[in-house]
Design a protein around this motif. Sequence first.
Motif, mmCIF file in Angstrom:
data_model
loop_
_atom_site.group_PDB
_atom_site.id
_atom_site.type_symbol
_atom_site.label_atom_id
_atom_site.label_comp_id
_atom_site.label_asym_id
_atom_site.label_seq_id
_atom_site.Cartn_x
_atom_site.Cartn_y
_atom_site.Cartn_z
ATOM 1 N N ASN A 1 37.585 53.154 39.854
ATOM 2 C CA ASN A 1 39.006 53.336 40.148
ATOM 3 C C ASN A 1 39.590 52.250 41.044
ATOM 4 N N SER A 2 38.767 51.350 41.532
ATOM 5 C CA SER A 2 39.259 50.377 42.501
ATOM 6 C C SER A 2 40.083 49.287 41.832
ATOM 7 N N LYS A 3 40.953 48.671 42.631
ATOM 8 C CA LYS A 3 41.644 47.482 42.154
ATOM 9 C C LYS A 3 40.624 46.354 42.010
ATOM 10 N N ARG A 4 40.825 45.530 41.023
ATOM 11 C CA ARG A 4 39.903 44.417 40.812
ATOM 12 C C ARG A 4 40.400 43.174 41.545
ATOM 13 N N VAL A 5 39.433 42.333 41.931
ATOM 14 C CA VAL A 5 39.748 41.089 42.615
ATOM 15 C C VAL A 5 39.178 39.937 41.789
ATOM 16 N N LEU A 6 39.990 38.920 41.592
ATOM 17 C CA LEU A 6 39.589 37.738 40.835
ATOM 18 C C LEU A 6 39.254 36.618 41.801
ATOM 19 N N TYR A 7 38.044 36.088 41.653
ATOM 20 C CA TYR A 7 37.609 34.933 42.433
ATOM 21 C C TYR A 7 37.374 33.774 41.475
#
Length: 274
Positions: free
Chosen positions: A129-135
């Motif tokens: 359910n978490s927001k995703r982070v793009l690296y």
Amino acid sequence: MSDNQAAAETASKQAMKAVGFSIGISEDRNKRYRRAMEDSHTCMTDFSNIERQGFFGIYDGHAGKATAEWCGENLHQIFSSCLSKNPDAPVSDVLNMTFLQADQQLNKNQGQHSGCTAVVAYVEAKNTNSKRVLYTANVGDARAVLCRGGQAVRLSYDHKGSDANEAKRIIDSGGFMLNNRVNGVLAVTRSLGDHTMKDFVVGNPYTTETELTDEDTFIILACDGLWDVCDDKDAVDLIKDIKDPQEASQKLLDHALVNFSTDNLTIMVINLSD
């Protein structure tokens, strides 16, 4: 052929789909100008066995394909190892560790004569359910571009001899620039491999961190064969209304060829479906 290579072969012919992603990859040697294909790529969904998480990379070789192929098979494994050994470190720092470890290994083994540029994207999902982070991380002039709200957002930095900051760094390190090439030889100022140039052509990447929102629809990763003839905005505008990422990647490749790109071409379009 490794499992990763086999997956990449499949991906180049049709869109890959997984929870949180659909991906299209198009490649072309560009036989009019190039005798050999020196690009490689990695496309991994459910990275570290976590749904909605992925690792993607494009590696553009020069002076041979050995370094690019090695990175396509190994860099994501080094990244996974660095993540597990440094659980509290910022991911951008882990990406820097990864590139430097890969560079060290290459220069002991594969990278004595060849080298490659690299651009990678890691989409992190801590739970369902978490927001995703793009690296992202890159060395050289392969590029990452995010489509946010229909607009192009560049997430990489072109490390080229024509860049004043990079040229100064080379000169301050004891090298010289001739015709925008490091020591008159190499057009990029950062790379993996290139053992004989390592005093100047470093492997430290440029990194970014972006929290993904509903406005973020896709990422383009591509080598300079595309960007030499297409700017970020035009690339996004060409494909932002195309739902199929394989069709989108092929449209960008065709555009590059029609506009007389003279390099190998590898283009990855990652739709951020969630």
